[in-house]
Design an enzyme around this catalytic site. Structure first.
Site, PDB file in Angstrom:
ATOM      1  N   ARG A  49      16.355  15.850 -20.928  1.00 40.39           N
ATOM      2  CA  ARG A  49      16.064  14.450 -21.276  1.00 40.39           C
ATOM      3  C   ARG A  49      15.628  14.367 -22.728  1.00 40.39           C
ATOM      4  O   ARG A  49      16.030  13.476 -23.471  1.00 40.39           O
ATOM      5  CB  ARG A  49      14.987  13.847 -20.363  1.00 40.39           C
ATOM      6  CG  ARG A  49      14.669  12.424 -20.789  1.00 40.39           C
ATOM      7  CD  ARG A  49      13.637  11.629 -19.990  1.00 40.39           C
ATOM      8  NE  ARG A  49      12.961  12.288 -18.942  1.00 40.39           N
ATOM      9  CZ  ARG A  49      11.812  12.973 -19.069  1.00 40.39           C
ATOM     10  NH1 ARG A  49      11.213  13.041 -20.249  1.00 40.39           N
ATOM     11  NH2 ARG A  49      11.260  13.548 -18.033  1.00 40.39           N
ATOM     12  N   TYR A 102      26.443 -10.133 -29.224  1.00 41.08           N
ATOM     13  CA  TYR A 102      27.032  -9.572 -27.999  1.00 41.08           C
ATOM     14  C   TYR A 102      26.277 -10.116 -26.787  1.00 41.08           C
ATOM     15  O   TYR A 102      25.039 -10.162 -26.791  1.00 41.08           O
ATOM     16  CB  TYR A 102      26.943  -8.042 -28.078  1.00 41.08           C
ATOM     17  CG  TYR A 102      27.416  -7.345 -26.830  1.00 41.08           C
ATOM     18  CD1 TYR A 102      28.766  -7.258 -26.520  1.00 41.08           C
ATOM     19  CD2 TYR A 102      26.508  -6.771 -25.945  1.00 41.08           C
ATOM     20  CE1 TYR A 102      29.197  -6.622 -25.373  1.00 41.08           C
ATOM     21  CE2 TYR A 102      26.932  -6.130 -24.794  1.00 41.08           C
ATOM     22  CZ  TYR A 102      28.283  -6.064 -24.510  1.00 41.08           C
ATOM     23  OH  TYR A 102      28.698  -5.432 -23.375  1.00 41.08           O
ATOM     24  N   ASP A 174      24.324  -3.684 -35.625  1.00 41.39           N
ATOM     25  CA  ASP A 174      25.222  -3.225 -34.566  1.00 41.39           C
ATOM     26  C   ASP A 174      26.599  -3.061 -35.210  1.00 41.39           C
ATOM     27  O   ASP A 174      27.247  -4.044 -35.567  1.00 41.39           O
ATOM     28  CB  ASP A 174      25.253  -4.266 -33.431  1.00 41.39           C
ATOM     29  CG  ASP A 174      26.111  -3.827 -32.255  1.00 41.39           C
ATOM     30  OD1 ASP A 174      27.044  -3.028 -32.455  1.00 41.39           O
ATOM     31  OD2 ASP A 174      25.850  -4.306 -31.132  1.00 41.39           O
ATOM     32  N   LYS A 199      33.021   2.106 -27.257  1.00 41.44           N
ATOM     33  CA  LYS A 199      34.138   1.415 -27.893  1.00 41.44           C
ATOM     34  C   LYS A 199      34.916   2.367 -28.816  1.00 41.44           C
ATOM     35  O   LYS A 199      35.433   3.345 -28.349  1.00 41.44           O
ATOM     36  CB  LYS A 199      33.618   0.171 -28.615  1.00 41.44           C
ATOM     37  CG  LYS A 199      32.560  -0.614 -27.805  1.00 41.44           C
ATOM     38  CD  LYS A 199      33.109  -1.254 -26.540  1.00 41.44           C
ATOM     39  CE  LYS A 199      32.047  -1.731 -25.555  1.00 41.44           C
ATOM     40  NZ  LYS A 199      31.028  -2.632 -26.064  1.00 41.44           N
TER      41      LYS A 199
HETATM   42  C1  LIG Z   1      29.749  -3.173 -25.758  1.00 38.75           C
HETATM   43  C2  LIG Z   1      28.830  -3.613 -26.811  1.00 38.75           C
HETATM   44  C3  LIG Z   1      27.442  -3.419 -26.684  1.00 38.75           C
HETATM   45  C4  LIG Z   1      26.811  -2.826 -25.446  1.00 38.75           C
HETATM   46  O1  LIG Z   1      27.161  -1.501 -25.260  1.00 38.75           O
HETATM   47  P1  LIG Z   1      27.281  -0.816 -23.820  1.00 38.75           P
HETATM   48  O2  LIG Z   1      27.756   0.556 -24.122  1.00 38.75           O
HETATM   49  O3  LIG Z   1      28.241  -1.612 -23.014  1.00 38.75           O
HETATM   50  O4  LIG Z   1      25.911  -0.837 -23.211  1.00 38.75           O
HETATM   51  C5  LIG Z   1      26.642  -3.831 -27.732  1.00 38.75           C
HETATM   52  N1  LIG Z   1      27.156  -4.404 -28.830  1.00 38.75           N
HETATM   53  C6  LIG Z   1      28.483  -4.618 -28.979  1.00 38.75           C
HETATM   54  C7  LIG Z   1      28.992  -5.267 -30.222  1.00 38.75           C
HETATM   55  C8  LIG Z   1      29.360  -4.229 -27.967  1.00 38.75           C
HETATM   56  O5  LIG Z   1      30.664  -4.465 -28.128  1.00 38.75           O
END
Ligand SMILES: *Cc1c(COP(=O)(O)O)cnc(C)c1O
Length: 388
Positions: A49, A102, A174, A199
């Site tokens: 962890r 998001y 982000d 992604k």
């Molecule tokens: C998918 C996404 C998230 C969240 O990520 P997860 O891996 O689904 O928890 C946050 N910000 C953006 C821009 C995203 O596309």
């Protein structure tokens, strides 16, 4: 930090690092625990962890790519965002976030703020008056998404960081929509970068993961402490797969962009396509900023279907090479309907304020042959046109 180009770092991280068997590809460490050399002597790793060699290798690679001090790989992007607010915010603190962020981020900030964990203010960050008023409230963190989801609004990160710094706020970006290959927020002045590695970074739609990278080493240590404390870290197997996906990031991003540009060109010719949202378009708000702060425009794009809701349904159902699914950044092309899918956690009023209409569709352009993608769109538009 590496002196190599980003695509090279992505390919080479950990290669030939196995001193036991000289494996070219680094092995995966699936252990939960590690033996202590002797009583009273701490090993480098004691429990997975808090630390794991496979996960740490991925964290180092991503931190190198973003130009940060170090990073924590988390179980998903949302866990990385939650880690940041858990580590940094107290009940009296304020976080400023974009009103079109998001959907899951919106839900997380809103729900935790309603519980009294911290305060949140959602604003249109491209509105200078709204931004100045919000900064006057002395936020602890300014949360940025650029380009934003799903309307690809662009924020000038450098200018925003200067304004935020002036009131003592830290900036977290982000960077999921572009990846470090197309945008490096820390170089623009940001203190933290978050990715949903689900992604583009993993890129194969087979892992859910995240990362939180800190510019500053002391902050990074604090974040790593919190990641262990609240149990936010990711699984070694996921880290292994993500590292495997990361190796082709340079090649994938180049082709995603090429295909995205082809699709964009095609969409501009179809009568059923209304407004298109993509930073490469000269008329897109923030195009000049994107051209300056990004190394590419990315392959996420949205458009309004200029027809009835029935036509939109027919169009989406007729597609065979764009899967109707949430998420993005994988090798396969996807189509999403933000108002009923990715952004359904937002109320109708919040969606309206963020400019998300029911006619809006979002494409994640994948790596199929672009002509096949265009042919597929064309046949679906033809059916939709007949469906009035
Ligand atoms: C998918 C996404 C998230 C969240 O990520 P997860 O891996 O689904 O928890 C946050 N910000 C953006 C821009 C995203 O596309």
């Amino acid at each position: 930090m590496s002196d190599k180009q980003l695509a090279t770092i992505a390919v080479r991280t950990g290669i030939e690092s196995d001193s036991q068997h000289n494996a070219v590809v680094p092995p995966i460490y699936l252990t939960s625990t590690y033996s202590f050399p002797k009583l009273g002597e701490l090993p480098q790793y004691d429990y997975s962890r808090s630390g794991n060699p496979t996960r740490n290798m991925l964290a180092d690679a991503l931190s190198d790519l973003e130009g940060g001090a170090s990073g924590v790989v988390t179980s998903c992007g949302t866990a990385a965002i939650n880690l940041l607010v858990s580590a940094l915010l107290s009940p009296d603190d304020l976080i400023i976030a974009p009103h079109d962020c998001y959907g899951g981020t919106y839900r997380l900030f809103n729900t935790r703020a309603n519980k009294g964990d911290f305060n949140v203010l959602f604003i249109d960050q491209s509105d200078p008056v709204a931004l100045t008023q919000a900064l006057a409230k002395k936020p602890k963190i300014v949360w940025v998404e650029t380009p934003s989801n799903p309307l690809l609004r662009v924020i000038d990160v450098e200018a925003l960081c200067q304004q935020a710094k002036a009131v003592g706020a830290q900036v977290a970006v982000d960077n999921t929509f572009l990846s470090p290959l197309l945008q490096q927020p820390i170089k623009l002045g940001a203190d933290f970068v978050v990715h949903s590695t689900t992604k583009y970074i993993n890129g194969h739609s087979d892992v859910v993961g995240g990362v939180l990278i800190s510019k500053d080493a002391e902050q990074a240590e604090n974040i790593a402490w919190w990641a262990n404390c609240i149990g936010a870290t990711g699984a070694p197997f996921d880290a292994y797969l993500t590292l495997r996906g990361l190796r082709t990031l340079g090649a994938r991003m180049r082709m995603h962009e090429e295909n995205g540009a082809e699709i964009l060109k095609y969409l501009q010719t179809n009568a059923l396509v209304g407004q298109i949202y993509h930073p490469s378009l000269p008329e897109h708000p923030g195009h000049d900023i994107a051209a300056r702060q990004q190394k590419g425009f990315g392959s996420m794009l949205s458009f309004e279907l200029a027809g009835t809701y029935r036509q939109l349904e027919v169009f989406v159902e007729a597609l065979t090479l764009f899967s109707l699914a949430e998420s993005l950044g994988g090798t396969e092309s996807l189509i999403a309907h933000p108002s009923s899918m990715t952004h359904r956690a937002m109320s109708d009023e919040a969606q309206a304020e963020a400019g998300i209409k029911t006619s809006l569709l979002r494409l994640s352009v994948g790596l199929e042959d672009p002509q096949d993608l265009i042919n597929d769109l064309e046949q679906a538009f033809t059916l939709a046109a007949e469906a009035v």
